[in-house]
Motif scaffolding. Structure first.
Motif, PDB file in Angstrom:
ATOM      1  N   ALA A 294    -127.843  14.075 -23.434  1.00  0.00           N
ATOM      2  CA  ALA A 294    -128.224  15.209 -24.819  1.00  0.00           C
ATOM      3  C   ALA A 294    -129.108  16.181 -24.235  1.00  0.00           C
ATOM      4  N   LEU A 295    -130.535  15.753 -23.566  1.00  0.00           N
ATOM      5  CA  LEU A 295    -131.247  16.705 -23.010  1.00  0.00           C
ATOM      6  C   LEU A 295    -130.695  17.602 -21.934  1.00  0.00           C
ATOM      7  N   LEU A 299    -130.598  21.607 -21.676  1.00  0.00           N
ATOM      8  CA  LEU A 299    -131.004  22.501 -20.906  1.00  0.00           C
ATOM      9  C   LEU A 299    -130.041  23.178 -20.158  1.00  0.00           C
ATOM     10  N   GLU A 300    -128.758  22.643 -20.213  1.00  0.00           N
ATOM     11  CA  GLU A 300    -127.657  23.599 -19.613  1.00  0.00           C
ATOM     12  C   GLU A 300    -127.411  24.720 -20.671  1.00  0.00           C
ATOM     13  N   LYS A 305    -128.585  30.612 -21.718  1.00  0.00           N
ATOM     14  CA  LYS A 305    -128.878  31.581 -22.548  1.00  0.00           C
ATOM     15  C   LYS A 305    -130.446  32.443 -22.068  1.00  0.00           C
ATOM     16  N   TYR A 306    -131.315  31.641 -21.169  1.00  0.00           N
ATOM     17  CA  TYR A 306    -132.296  32.243 -20.733  1.00  0.00           C
ATOM     18  C   TYR A 306    -132.267  32.551 -19.057  1.00  0.00           C
ATOM     19  N   ALA A 319    -133.351  22.377 -11.947  1.00  0.00           N
ATOM     20  CA  ALA A 319    -133.979  21.316 -11.480  1.00  0.00           C
ATOM     21  C   ALA A 319    -134.326  20.183 -12.287  1.00  0.00           C
ATOM     22  N   ARG A 320    -134.543  20.250 -13.633  1.00  0.00           N
ATOM     23  CA  ARG A 320    -134.679  19.356 -14.539  1.00  0.00           C
ATOM     24  C   ARG A 320    -133.365  18.507 -14.685  1.00  0.00           C
ATOM     25  N   ARG A 321    -132.141  19.190 -14.795  1.00  0.00           N
ATOM     26  CA  ARG A 321    -130.940  18.712 -14.934  1.00  0.00           C
ATOM     27  C   ARG A 321    -130.654  17.803 -13.826  1.00  0.00           C
TER      28      ARG A 321
END
Length: 335
Positions: A294-295, A299-300, A305-306, A319-321
């Motif tokens: 879910a996180l 993040l995706e 969006k940003y 990187a977080r994904r």
């Protein structure tokens, strides 16, 4: 979290404190220079004014109310502190999401049907204190002292339930790895280093801001945007370096002033690494609670969006994904 992650979480505040030392030393030296140039009372006035500003900011953080406190005040003093109707439904959704996250963490909460989240919160059984934020920054959630987590109303209304829980789980990770010492370090850093960093740390902030955008948003400078930006950053760094050396020079020698200025101007980059490590540790807590996919989806969405850009406080969404996908084994197949 693993034992290694727990050790890292305990060491990061010490590293943050160590990184704040150069700017704190520069602040003390500049105050001494100000005393020699403008007199002792001018220096005392500057210190008193800044301490009052710092005390006010600290007080606001420490007494910031949560949603339950605001609702209780509205019930006791409906005419003085009314509870806005626009917050009623989002607050219930927020409490419900927090209740599920705390249940997964073993702090409180449970499964649906045992007791409603509002009733459980009213009995004071939730470890986290939740509050809605009306401003709409890029980050959906934010951790505050005294186990308070703020989430934007837009995020509560727009995010799917699992992604909202993932955001809360991430912020719960920040609260879990934080301690009174880490919050004290942040307050001391704000007291001792922030005024000088705000003035002389502009080149580092500009460089960190420009780096992830240099290929996509700087084409308006011409055919060679990197060259133009590099020249501008060199001018900014040179001006900031000589200004900082000049501010330090009346009190300490030239060589010491130059060395301290170099260390101060390079300090934002290891501090950025510390901020990133804290984000990765908070992500790890969310993954351990079962909210990794879910996180990842949240993040995706943020990346689309940003943009997949890193900042001084957060690593890039891509990187977080990647780290989340590496930690979740096996990765769930799409429905």
């Amino acid at each position: 979290m693993t034992g290694r992650a727990r050790i890292e979480a305990r060491l990061l505040p010490l590293l943050r404190l160590l990184l704040a030392v150069p700017w704190a030393v520069a602040t003390v030296v500049m105050l001494q220079s100000l005393s020699a140039w403008a007199g002792r009372w001018a220096t005392i006035s500057v210190i008193v004014v800044w301490c009052l500003i710092w005390s006010y900011a600290l007080l606001v953080e420490l007494i910031r109310p949560d949603e339950l406190t605001m609702r209780r005040r509205a019930m006791e003093f409906p005419d003085i502190a009314p509870y806005p109707s626009v917050r009623v439904e989002p607050s219930i959704l927020l409490w419900e999401a927090s209740w599920h996250v705390m249940g997964a963490a073993g702090r409180s909460g449970g499964v649906a049907g045992e007791v409603t989240s509002v009733e459980r919160v009213a009995r004071g059984e939730d470890w986290l204190r939740m509050v809605l934020r009306t401003r709409r920054p890029r980050a959906a959630g934010m951790a505050h002292p005294r186990r308070l987590v703020s989430v934007t109303i837009s995020a509560v209304n727009e995010l799917p339930p699992l992604e909202l829980r993932a955001v809360i789980a991430h912020e719960f990770g920040h609260q879990l790895i934080a301690s009174w010492f880490s919050w004290t370090v942040r307050f001391l850093e704000y007291l001792c280093a922030t005024p000088v960093v705000t003035v002389f740390g502009a080149p580092a902030r500009a460089l960190i801001t420009v780096l992830p955008y240099r290929r996509s948003t700087l084409r308006s400078y011409g055919k060679s945007p990197d060259i133009v930006v590099t020249i501008l950053l060199l001018i900014m760094y040179t001006a900031s370096f000589f200004a900082l050396v000049g501010a330090l020079l009346p009190t300490i020698g030239l060589h010491r002033a130059q060395a301290l200025a170099i260390v101060c101007l390079l300090q934002p980059f290891p501090k950025m690494w510390v901020n990133w490590r804290e984000e990765f540790l908070a992500d790890q807590v969310a993954v351990d609670l079962g909210y990794g996919p879910a996180l990842h989806d949240h993040l995706e969405t943020c990346g689309r969006k940003y943009g997949e850009y890193f900042t001084a406080t957060h690593p890039g969404a891509f990187a977080r994904r990647q780290v989340i996908r590496h930690r979740v084994r096996p990765w769930p197949s799409p429905a």
